[in-house]
Design a protein around this motif. Structure first.
Motif, PDB file in Angstrom:
ATOM      1  N   TRP A 184       0.721  -1.274  -0.086  1.00  0.00           N
ATOM      2  CA  TRP A 184       0.087  -0.070  -0.003  1.00  0.00           C
ATOM      3  C   TRP A 184       0.895   1.533   0.099  1.00  0.00           C
ATOM      4  N   ASN A 185       2.187   1.022   0.523  1.00  0.00           N
ATOM      5  CA  ASN A 185       3.147   2.418   0.530  1.00  0.00           C
ATOM      6  C   ASN A 185       3.948   2.213  -0.357  1.00  0.00           C
ATOM      7  N   ASN A 186       4.437   1.156  -0.612  1.00  0.00           N
ATOM      8  CA  ASN A 186       5.569   1.093  -1.987  1.00  0.00           C
ATOM      9  C   ASN A 186       5.671  -0.466  -2.161  1.00  0.00           C
ATOM     10  N   TYR A 187       5.071  -0.564  -3.664  1.00  0.00           N
ATOM     11  CA  TYR A 187       4.920  -2.023  -4.236  1.00  0.00           C
ATOM     12  C   TYR A 187       6.531  -2.567  -4.310  1.00  0.00           C
ATOM     13  N   PRO A 188       7.407  -2.127  -4.837  1.00  0.00           N
ATOM     14  CA  PRO A 188       8.801  -2.771  -4.806  1.00  0.00           C
ATOM     15  C   PRO A 188       9.251  -3.178  -3.229  1.00  0.00           C
ATOM     16  N   GLY A 189       9.303  -2.280  -2.394  1.00  0.00           N
ATOM     17  CA  GLY A 189       9.467  -2.388  -1.109  1.00  0.00           C
ATOM     18  C   GLY A 189       8.631  -3.355  -0.444  1.00  0.00           C
ATOM     19  N   GLY A 190       7.374  -3.779  -0.821  1.00  0.00           N
ATOM     20  CA  GLY A 190       6.497  -4.496  -0.210  1.00  0.00           C
ATOM     21  C   GLY A 190       6.764  -6.035  -0.479  1.00  0.00           C
ATOM     22  N   VAL A 191       7.421  -5.942  -1.973  1.00  0.00           N
ATOM     23  CA  VAL A 191       7.790  -7.517  -2.140  1.00  0.00           C
ATOM     24  C   VAL A 191       8.941  -7.938  -1.621  1.00  0.00           C
ATOM     25  N   ILE A 192      10.080  -7.014  -1.333  1.00  0.00           N
ATOM     26  CA  ILE A 192      11.052  -7.201  -0.800  1.00  0.00           C
ATOM     27  C   ILE A 192      10.740  -7.669   0.785  1.00  0.00           C
ATOM     28  N   ARG A 193       9.806  -6.993   1.359  1.00  0.00           N
ATOM     29  CA  ARG A 193       9.598  -7.003   2.701  1.00  0.00           C
ATOM     30  C   ARG A 193       8.670  -8.543   3.093  1.00  0.00           C
ATOM     31  N   SER A 194       7.987  -8.663   1.913  1.00  0.00           N
ATOM     32  CA  SER A 194       6.863  -9.924   1.946  1.00  0.00           C
ATOM     33  C   SER A 194       7.697 -11.297   1.942  1.00  0.00           C
ATOM     34  N   ARG A 195       9.049 -11.329   1.449  1.00  0.00           N
ATOM     35  CA  ARG A 195      10.128 -12.425   1.259  1.00  0.00           C
ATOM     36  C   ARG A 195       9.315 -13.507   0.134  1.00  0.00           C
ATOM     37  N   ILE A 196       8.430 -12.997  -0.470  1.00  0.00           N
ATOM     38  CA  ILE A 196       8.120 -13.551  -1.790  1.00  0.00           C
ATOM     39  C   ILE A 196       9.201 -13.555  -2.808  1.00  0.00           C
ATOM     40  N   PRO A 197       9.485 -14.871  -3.354  1.00  0.00           N
ATOM     41  CA  PRO A 197      10.760 -15.013  -4.021  1.00  0.00           C
ATOM     42  C   PRO A 197      10.634 -13.735  -5.354  1.00  0.00           C
ATOM     43  N   TYR A 198      11.632 -13.417  -5.724  1.00  0.00           N
ATOM     44  CA  TYR A 198      11.626 -12.438  -6.938  1.00  0.00           C
ATOM     45  C   TYR A 198      12.999 -12.474  -7.470  1.00  0.00           C
ATOM     46  N   ASP A 199      12.959 -12.095  -8.897  1.00  0.00           N
ATOM     47  CA  ASP A 199      14.247 -12.079  -9.475  1.00  0.00           C
ATOM     48  C   ASP A 199      14.267 -11.065 -10.341  1.00  0.00           C
ATOM     49  N   GLY A 200      15.196 -10.833 -11.379  1.00  0.00           N
ATOM     50  CA  GLY A 200      14.911  -9.551 -12.183  1.00  0.00           C
ATOM     51  C   GLY A 200      15.751  -9.860 -13.513  1.00  0.00           C
ATOM     52  N   VAL A 201      15.398  -8.993 -14.610  1.00  0.00           N
ATOM     53  CA  VAL A 201      15.914  -8.892 -15.833  1.00  0.00           C
ATOM     54  C   VAL A 201      16.600  -7.744 -16.118  1.00  0.00           C
ATOM     55  N   PRO A 202      17.938  -7.513 -16.611  1.00  0.00           N
ATOM     56  CA  PRO A 202      18.469  -6.155 -16.910  1.00  0.00           C
ATOM     57  C   PRO A 202      17.680  -5.474 -18.239  1.00  0.00           C
ATOM     58  N   ILE A 203      17.153  -4.410 -17.896  1.00  0.00           N
ATOM     59  CA  ILE A 203      16.462  -3.704 -18.930  1.00  0.00           C
ATOM     60  C   ILE A 203      16.660  -2.246 -18.871  1.00  0.00           C
ATOM     61  N   GLU A 204      16.884  -1.722 -19.923  1.00  0.00           N
ATOM     62  CA  GLU A 204      17.170  -0.177 -20.173  1.00  0.00           C
ATOM     63  C   GLU A 204      15.929   0.517 -20.270  1.00  0.00           C
ATOM     64  N   ARG A 205      15.720   1.784 -19.453  1.00  0.00           N
ATOM     65  CA  ARG A 205      14.499   2.621 -19.146  1.00  0.00           C
ATOM     66  C   ARG A 205      14.451   3.272 -20.507  1.00  0.00           C
ATOM     67  N   ALA A 206      13.433   3.379 -20.969  1.00  0.00           N
ATOM     68  CA  ALA A 206      12.951   3.936 -22.092  1.00  0.00           C
ATOM     69  C   ALA A 206      12.838   5.366 -21.869  1.00  0.00           C
ATOM     70  N   LYS A 207      12.363   6.244 -22.841  1.00  0.00           N
ATOM     71  CA  LYS A 207      12.015   7.728 -22.576  1.00  0.00           C
ATOM     72  C   LYS A 207      10.313   7.771 -22.796  1.00  0.00           C
ATOM     73  N   ARG A 208       9.941   8.762 -21.962  1.00  0.00           N
ATOM     74  CA  ARG A 208       8.610   9.202 -21.861  1.00  0.00           C
ATOM     75  C   ARG A 208       8.107   9.428 -23.354  1.00  0.00           C
ATOM     76  N   LEU A 209       6.902   8.800 -23.673  1.00  0.00           N
ATOM     77  CA  LEU A 209       6.140   9.167 -24.868  1.00  0.00           C
ATOM     78  C   LEU A 209       5.618  10.345 -25.066  1.00  0.00           C
ATOM     79  N   ALA A 210       4.888  11.204 -24.076  1.00  0.00           N
ATOM     80  CA  ALA A 210       4.152  12.169 -24.311  1.00  0.00           C
ATOM     81  C   ALA A 210       4.212  12.806 -22.808  1.00  0.00           C
ATOM     82  N   GLY A 211       4.169  14.123 -22.697  1.00  0.00           N
ATOM     83  CA  GLY A 211       3.811  14.849 -21.516  1.00  0.00           C
ATOM     84  C   GLY A 211       5.206  14.996 -20.635  1.00  0.00           C
ATOM     85  N   SER A 212       5.012  15.598 -19.550  1.00  0.00           N
ATOM     86  CA  SER A 212       5.936  15.864 -18.851  1.00  0.00           C
ATOM     87  C   SER A 212       5.858  14.855 -17.431  1.00  0.00           C
TER      88      SER A 212
END
Length: 315
Positions: free
Chosen positions: A177-205
């Protein structure tokens, strides 16, 4: 029976970017995945209505979940996940931002990783970012502070894939409810990652200013507040030991007559006061955290309905 997938997209006044994002989902997501995928947009009580219709989606449909009030990005994600877990049966959920910085082509990479780890939440780990040098500098500081205070390493944001089994666990974790990634870390639910480059915003600021960035970082740290409080207490004890050592040196200098009159007593008293204050404040923080554990927590899977205004089926 073929699997069903849902892309969860929280948004606030980002209708233009969202339309462009849906078009990129149509073109960039593998066809065998797209034809089994629907989109759930969580409208975080936008102050502006849509002026243009959604583009034709080549998946199985679009729904818009409207909220009664603006709750912020993280809580919109928690509500969307809870709604899917209870109302929309599916096999996997992809969480991504509406601005396009989470590139739809990378959904294919998340699915490929999930095929190897079917019961694991897969996050997009940011291998390269597109923001300004100043933003990236503060982000590095944030990661360092997070590591020092929590003992955990955070290299990812919201962009992720959640399998059905873990979704049912996740929506009963109050910390999302406060922070989704932090909540996953706190929950001890297994998680992993894939190295991915962040893209640019499509429109607006971007609506993320300096203040909101700090609040976002603090909310992530607050999810692990019990660990943080204990680490602060340990640091306070170490600093108190250092202060005691300094006081002993000052008293030794005074005894051998090398201290300026009045200087030794003033400095020793100041160090003693600072030491006691830091220790007591840290101890009080730990007791507050332990007391918080006894309170009834907000469970997204149970309480999310209080914030849902309605659901609109687009296609």
């Amino acid at each position: 029976m073929p699997e069903k997938y849902i892309i969860l997209i929280p948004q606030f006044n980002d209708w233009e970017a969202l339309n462009l994002l849906i078009e990129k989902i149509n073109t960039d997501v593998a066809h065998d995945l797209l034809v089994r995928t629907s989109v759930l947009v969580v409208d975080d009580c936008s102050s502006r209505d849509r002026t243009e219709p959604f583009p034709i989606f080549k998946g199985t449909g679009i729904k818009v979940l409207r909220l009664h009030r603006n709750l912020g990005h993280q809580r919109a994600i928690a509500i969307g996940l809870s709604y899917i877990a209870t109302e929309l049966p599916c096999d996997k959920v992809i969480v991504m931002d509406a601005d396009g910085e989470d590139a739809p082509r990378d959904i294919n990479l998340l699915f490929a990783k999930s095929a190897d780890l079917p019961d694991t939440i897969i996050f997009a780990q940011r291998s390269k970012r597109q923001e300004s040098f100043l933003f990236q500098s503060f982000y590095l500081i944030y990661k360092f502070v997070f590591k020092i205070l929590t003992g955990k390493v955070i290299t990812f944001g919201n962009f992720s894939l959640v399998p059905q089994r873990r979704l049912q666990n996740l929506v009963r974790v109050s910390e999302i409810w406060n922070n989704y990634p932090g909540g996953v870390i706190r929950s001890r639910i297994p998680y992993d990652g894939v190295p991915i480059e962040r893209a640019k915003r499509l429109a607006g600021s971007s609506k993320m200013n300096f203040v909101s960035l700090i609040l976002h970082g603090l909310s992530a740290i607050s999810v692990l507040i019990d660990t943080t409080a204990v680490r602060i207490l340990i640091f306070s004890i170490l600093m108190s030991g250092f202060a005691v050592a300094i006081i002993c040196v000052i008293l030794f200098l005074k005894l051998i007559g090398n201290a300026t009159p009045g200087w030794a007593s003033t400095l020793s008293t100041t160090l003693l006061i600072v030491m006691m204050q830091s220790f007591l404040i840290s101890l009080f923080l730990v007791f507050m955290v332990l007391q918080y554990r006894t309170q009834q927590h907000f469970i997204p899977a149970i309480h999310y309905r209080d914030f849902v205004e309605g659901v609109e089926t687009i296609a």
